[in-house]
Scaffold this motif. Sequence first.
Motif, PDB file in Angstrom:
ATOM      1  N   THR A  37       0.830  -1.207   0.000  1.00 17.02           N
ATOM      2  CA  THR A  37       0.000   0.000   0.000  1.00 17.02           C
ATOM      3  C   THR A  37       0.864   1.257   0.000  1.00 17.02           C
ATOM      4  O   THR A  37       0.581   2.231  -0.707  1.00 17.02           O
ATOM      5  N   LEU A  38       1.939   1.246   0.777  1.00 17.18           N
ATOM      6  CA  LEU A  38       2.812   2.409   0.857  1.00 17.18           C
ATOM      7  C   LEU A  38       3.549   2.662  -0.456  1.00 17.18           C
ATOM      8  O   LEU A  38       3.976   3.789  -0.732  1.00 17.18           O
ATOM      9  N   SER A  39       3.705   1.635  -1.265  1.00 17.75           N
ATOM     10  CA  SER A  39       4.420   1.788  -2.529  1.00 17.75           C
ATOM     11  C   SER A  39       3.559   2.447  -3.613  1.00 17.75           C
ATOM     12  O   SER A  39       4.069   2.856  -4.652  1.00 17.75           O
ATOM     13  N   LYS A  40       2.262   2.563  -3.356  1.00 18.75           N
ATOM     14  CA  LYS A  40       1.361   3.163  -4.339  1.00 18.75           C
ATOM     15  C   LYS A  40       1.451   4.689  -4.303  1.00 18.75           C
ATOM     16  O   LYS A  40       1.873   5.282  -3.310  1.00 18.75           O
ATOM     17  N   ASP A  41       1.032   5.301  -5.389  1.00 21.92           N
ATOM     18  CA  ASP A  41       1.112   6.749  -5.513  1.00 21.92           C
ATOM     19  C   ASP A  41      -0.134   7.409  -4.920  1.00 21.92           C
ATOM     20  O   ASP A  41      -0.890   8.110  -5.598  1.00 21.92           O
ATOM     21  N   LYS A  42      -0.372   7.171  -3.651  1.00 22.05           N
ATOM     22  CA  LYS A  42      -1.485   7.778  -2.935  1.00 22.05           C
ATOM     23  C   LYS A  42      -1.202   7.698  -1.445  1.00 22.05           C
ATOM     24  O   LYS A  42      -0.394   6.884  -0.992  1.00 22.05           O
ATOM     25  N   SER A  43      -1.862   8.560  -0.694  1.00 26.49           N
ATOM     26  CA  SER A  43      -1.687   8.543   0.754  1.00 26.49           C
ATOM     27  C   SER A  43      -2.556   7.437   1.341  1.00 26.49           C
ATOM     28  O   SER A  43      -3.784   7.467   1.197  1.00 26.49           O
TER      29      SER A  43
END
Length: 244
Positions: free
Chosen positions: A89-95
């Motif tokens: 999840t942290l690797s995605k381009d969103k908070s």
Amino acid sequence: MNKETIIFGIYPVLEAIKSNKYIDKLFIQKGIESQKIEEIISLSQPNGVSINFVPIEKLDQLSRANHQGIVAIISPIGFSNFENLVEETLSKDKSPLFLVLDQISDVRNFGAIIRTAECTGVDAIIIQKKGGAPVSGDTVKTSAGAIFKVPICKVDHIKDAIFYLKGSGVNVIGATEKASKSLFEVDFKAPTAIVLGSEGKGITKSLFNLLDEQAALPMLGEINSLNVSVACGAFLYEVIRQRR
């Protein structure tokens, strides 16, 4: 409890595990001695199954049939690996936005929270293996099927999950009426995990020192708290308001 969600008897439970059925909880008679039950325990432990040793009266309540000292609760879903899911999840381009449920015990509240989480884009829900509401047919119904769309992670201890989230750069916010700060004063734009406590006791005392912040909903009436699923919705929609 829905009859469709429970199985009982040594060999049916063993076969269910070997057939890769998702077992949520095992209830085993205290003091029972059985090599097959020992085998069931050893097969269940690596899969994060909640194992509870209980008096025979508890098993009799769960199943009036010949349970042979063991009853299993079948989960309608599989569970995601907590650490892997956080990293992904942290690797995605969103908070990212996580929900941490500290001993929510009512199935209807649990289902309602899952439904709201899906509607508000929550990336994952984190629950403890023991002490919370089971993932059952009633949960599925109350969630309106949202339970199949939101990843759910089971952890041994909520405390360890909070440590991991904080170490991963996630702000951990406790939703509690004891807070002096309003949720409208909290910055939810950063990576966030919202912790919701149980219906009766709220957030466990030992977790308070681990929280980055605490936030409360403004209460204008004489009743000083909301149903946990309603409070959850208010917090999640404040996150959406800030991030839009």
